[in-house]
Design a protein around this motif. Structure first.
Motif, PDB file in Angstrom:
ATOM      1  N   GLN A  20     -26.754  50.110 -13.362  1.00 53.32           N
ATOM      2  CA  GLN A  20     -27.292  48.497 -14.046  1.00 53.32           C
ATOM      3  C   GLN A  20     -27.643  47.625 -13.381  1.00 53.32           C
ATOM      4  O   GLN A  20     -29.170  47.030 -13.397  1.00 53.32           O
ATOM      5  CB  GLN A  20     -25.763  48.059 -13.991  1.00 53.32           C
ATOM      6  N   GLU A  21     -26.703  47.972 -11.757  1.00 54.74           N
ATOM      7  CA  GLU A  21     -27.979  46.719 -10.979  1.00 54.74           C
ATOM      8  C   GLU A  21     -29.452  47.187 -10.948  1.00 54.74           C
ATOM      9  O   GLU A  21     -30.018  46.155 -10.158  1.00 54.74           O
ATOM     10  CB  GLU A  21     -26.897  46.775  -9.125  1.00 54.74           C
ATOM     11  N   LEU A  22     -30.193  48.485 -10.030  1.00 58.01           N
ATOM     12  CA  LEU A  22     -31.414  49.022 -10.382  1.00 58.01           C
ATOM     13  C   LEU A  22     -32.032  47.740 -11.625  1.00 58.01           C
ATOM     14  O   LEU A  22     -32.798  47.393 -11.165  1.00 58.01           O
ATOM     15  CB  LEU A  22     -30.961  50.570 -10.652  1.00 58.01           C
ATOM     16  N   GLN A  23     -31.311  48.394 -12.491  1.00 59.95           N
ATOM     17  CA  GLN A  23     -32.272  48.029 -13.617  1.00 59.95           C
ATOM     18  C   GLN A  23     -31.814  46.083 -13.893  1.00 59.95           C
ATOM     19  O   GLN A  23     -32.587  45.917 -14.921  1.00 59.95           O
ATOM     20  CB  GLN A  23     -31.157  48.960 -14.922  1.00 59.95           C
ATOM     21  N   ALA A  24     -31.603  45.547 -13.559  1.00 64.18           N
ATOM     22  CA  ALA A  24     -31.590  44.399 -13.420  1.00 64.18           C
ATOM     23  C   ALA A  24     -32.105  43.874 -11.618  1.00 64.18           C
ATOM     24  O   ALA A  24     -32.768  42.247 -12.572  1.00 64.18           O
ATOM     25  CB  ALA A  24     -30.156  43.882 -12.771  1.00 64.18           C
ATOM     26  N   ASN A  40     -31.680  46.412   5.080  1.00 62.50           N
ATOM     27  CA  ASN A  40     -31.820  47.890   4.075  1.00 62.50           C
ATOM     28  C   ASN A  40     -32.103  47.111   3.311  1.00 62.50           C
ATOM     29  O   ASN A  40     -32.226  46.021   2.319  1.00 62.50           O
ATOM     30  CB  ASN A  40     -30.519  48.634   4.429  1.00 62.50           C
ATOM     31  N   SER A  41     -33.520  47.837   2.093  1.00 60.57           N
ATOM     32  CA  SER A  41     -33.287  47.255   1.480  1.00 60.57           C
ATOM     33  C   SER A  41     -32.866  47.600   0.142  1.00 60.57           C
ATOM     34  O   SER A  41     -32.023  48.857   0.535  1.00 60.57           O
ATOM     35  CB  SER A  41     -34.928  47.756   0.806  1.00 60.57           C
ATOM     36  N   THR A  42     -32.800  47.740  -1.262  1.00 62.63           N
ATOM     37  CA  THR A  42     -32.210  47.672  -2.033  1.00 62.63           C
ATOM     38  C   THR A  42     -32.295  49.776  -1.738  1.00 62.63           C
ATOM     39  O   THR A  42     -30.638  50.549  -1.799  1.00 62.63           O
ATOM     40  CB  THR A  42     -32.103  47.578  -3.512  1.00 62.63           C
ATOM     41  N   GLY A  43     -33.627  49.544  -2.590  1.00 60.32           N
ATOM     42  CA  GLY A  43     -34.457  51.310  -2.021  1.00 60.32           C
ATOM     43  C   GLY A  43     -33.352  51.700  -1.254  1.00 60.32           C
ATOM     44  O   GLY A  43     -32.684  53.222  -1.373  1.00 60.32           O
ATOM     45  N   GLN A 139     -23.426  44.629  -1.112  1.00 59.40           N
ATOM     46  CA  GLN A 139     -24.700  44.215  -0.442  1.00 59.40           C
ATOM     47  C   GLN A 139     -25.940  44.226  -1.579  1.00 59.40           C
ATOM     48  O   GLN A 139     -26.623  43.508  -1.371  1.00 59.40           O
ATOM     49  CB  GLN A 139     -24.535  45.198   0.464  1.00 59.40           C
ATOM     50  N   ILE A 140     -25.940  45.608  -2.332  1.00 60.41           N
ATOM     51  CA  ILE A 140     -27.212  45.181  -3.139  1.00 60.41           C
ATOM     52  C   ILE A 140     -27.067  44.149  -4.522  1.00 60.41           C
ATOM     53  O   ILE A 140     -27.683  43.684  -4.759  1.00 60.41           O
ATOM     54  CB  ILE A 140     -27.158  46.693  -4.000  1.00 60.41           C
ATOM     55  N   ASP A 141     -25.886  44.098  -4.601  1.00 64.07           N
ATOM     56  CA  ASP A 141     -25.712  42.986  -5.829  1.00 64.07           C
ATOM     57  C   ASP A 141     -26.237  41.826  -5.130  1.00 64.07           C
ATOM     58  O   ASP A 141     -27.281  40.499  -5.582  1.00 64.07           O
ATOM     59  CB  ASP A 141     -24.181  42.767  -6.187  1.00 64.07           C
ATOM     60  N   TYR A 142     -25.456  41.137  -3.601  1.00 65.54           N
ATOM     61  CA  TYR A 142     -26.173  40.255  -3.350  1.00 65.54           C
ATOM     62  C   TYR A 142     -27.138  39.802  -2.663  1.00 65.54           C
ATOM     63  O   TYR A 142     -28.018  39.223  -2.574  1.00 65.54           O
ATOM     64  CB  TYR A 142     -24.943  39.795  -1.806  1.00 65.54           C
ATOM     65  N   LEU A 143     -28.120  40.724  -1.941  1.00 66.73           N
ATOM     66  CA  LEU A 143     -29.242  41.532  -2.341  1.00 66.73           C
ATOM     67  C   LEU A 143     -30.635  41.641  -3.326  1.00 66.73           C
ATOM     68  O   LEU A 143     -31.444  40.624  -2.942  1.00 66.73           O
ATOM     69  CB  LEU A 143     -29.706  42.692  -1.180  1.00 66.73           C
ATOM     70  N   ARG A 144     -30.227  41.514  -4.516  1.00 59.64           N
ATOM     71  CA  ARG A 144     -30.421  41.418  -5.318  1.00 59.64           C
ATOM     72  C   ARG A 144     -30.935  40.016  -5.913  1.00 59.64           C
ATOM     73  O   ARG A 144     -31.158  39.115  -5.981  1.00 59.64           O
ATOM     74  CB  ARG A 144     -29.889  41.650  -7.407  1.00 59.64           C
ATOM     75  N   ARG A 145     -29.250  39.029  -6.243  1.00 63.39           N
ATOM     76  CA  ARG A 145     -29.052  37.811  -6.133  1.00 63.39           C
ATOM     77  C   ARG A 145     -30.308  37.001  -5.162  1.00 63.39           C
ATOM     78  O   ARG A 145     -30.518  36.042  -5.595  1.00 63.39           O
ATOM     79  CB  ARG A 145     -28.038  37.319  -5.934  1.00 63.39           C
ATOM     80  N   ILE A 146     -30.409  37.407  -3.847  1.00 61.22           N
ATOM     81  CA  ILE A 146     -31.088  37.055  -3.174  1.00 61.22           C
ATOM     82  C   ILE A 146     -32.670  36.727  -3.006  1.00 61.22           C
ATOM     83  O   ILE A 146     -33.729  35.812  -2.872  1.00 61.22           O
ATOM     84  CB  ILE A 146     -30.763  36.883  -1.507  1.00 61.22           C
ATOM     85  N   LEU A 147     -33.147  37.704  -3.427  1.00 64.05           N
ATOM     86  CA  LEU A 147     -34.142  37.770  -3.162  1.00 64.05           C
ATOM     87  C   LEU A 147     -34.905  37.218  -4.898  1.00 64.05           C
ATOM     88  O   LEU A 147     -36.211  37.405  -4.982  1.00 64.05           O
ATOM     89  CB  LEU A 147     -34.583  39.731  -3.010  1.00 64.05           C
ATOM     90  N   SER A 151     -28.547  36.428 -11.128  1.00 58.64           N
ATOM     91  CA  SER A 151     -27.170  35.984 -10.872  1.00 58.64           C
ATOM     92  C   SER A 151     -26.444  37.215 -11.748  1.00 58.64           C
ATOM     93  O   SER A 151     -26.856  38.052 -10.805  1.00 58.64           O
ATOM     94  CB  SER A 151     -26.275  35.027 -12.908  1.00 58.64           C
ATOM     95  N   ALA A 152     -24.741  36.876 -11.737  1.00 54.98           N
ATOM     96  CA  ALA A 152     -24.204  38.309 -11.977  1.00 54.98           C
ATOM     97  C   ALA A 152     -24.632  39.001 -12.810  1.00 54.98           C
ATOM     98  O   ALA A 152     -24.758  39.025 -14.020  1.00 54.98           O
ATOM     99  CB  ALA A 152     -22.694  37.730 -11.565  1.00 54.98           C
TER     100      ALA A 152
END
Length: 158
Positions: A20-24, A40-43, A139-147, A151-152
């Motif tokens: 679900q994080e990836l899909q966001a 590191n990147s999310t990927g 880490q992935i959740d916060y990286l997505r939010r930063i980039l 939001s959550a």
């Protein structure tokens, strides 16, 4: 519920959350971006988690053939979100299958490889692996939010 089934349920839940994080993420390209000060990147984190779970659960506990190349988990780029999601869906099935069929005596046995510097039971190592998954999930959740200034994620159905 047995310990094995409980652990399998937790891994499935959190691998679903990772999907679900990836899909966001808004695009395939954004999965490979790095934020300032973040190595590191999310990927790459997703590839690392895939390699980690295929090696330590699939191969070591399940006897499923796998040749891990850890350096590549952090070097590869450009894999599409759809491909990463498919890989995680496969890992989710693998982990659930292997973990759920472990007996109490197998969980109590010493894990086949001394990964962390001292022997531990397979049960203890599975708890460690679940923590490792969640460390990188955060880490992935916060990286997505930063980039993405997002939001959550509202985790559906969990």
């Amino acid at each position: 519920m047995t310990i094995s089934n409980g652990l399998a349920t937790l891994f499935s839940r959190d691998l679903t959350r990772l999907i679900q994080e990836l899909q966001a993420f808004p695009s395939d390209e954004s999965l490979w971006q790095r934020a300032p000060g973040v190595k590191n990147s999310t990927g790459n984190l997703v590839l690392h988690l895939e390699g980690n779970l295929r090696e330590y659960i699939g191969r070591q506990l399940g006897g499923v053939a796998y040749g891990r190349v850890r350096d590549q988990e952090f070097a590869l780029t450009g894999i599409s979100r759809d491909d990463l999601v498919e890989r995680l869906e496969q890992v989710k099935e693998l982990v659930a299958e292997v973990v759920s069929r472990l007996t109490e005596s197998e969980l109590a046995e010493t894990y086949p490889e001394n990964v962390l510097g001292s022997p531990m039971s397979s049960h203890a190592f599975l708890v460690h692996l679940h923590g490792h998954l969640n460390f990188h999930l955060g880490q992935i959740d916060y990286l997505r939010r930063i980039l993405t200034e997002g939001s959550a994620v509202a985790f559906a159905g969990l």
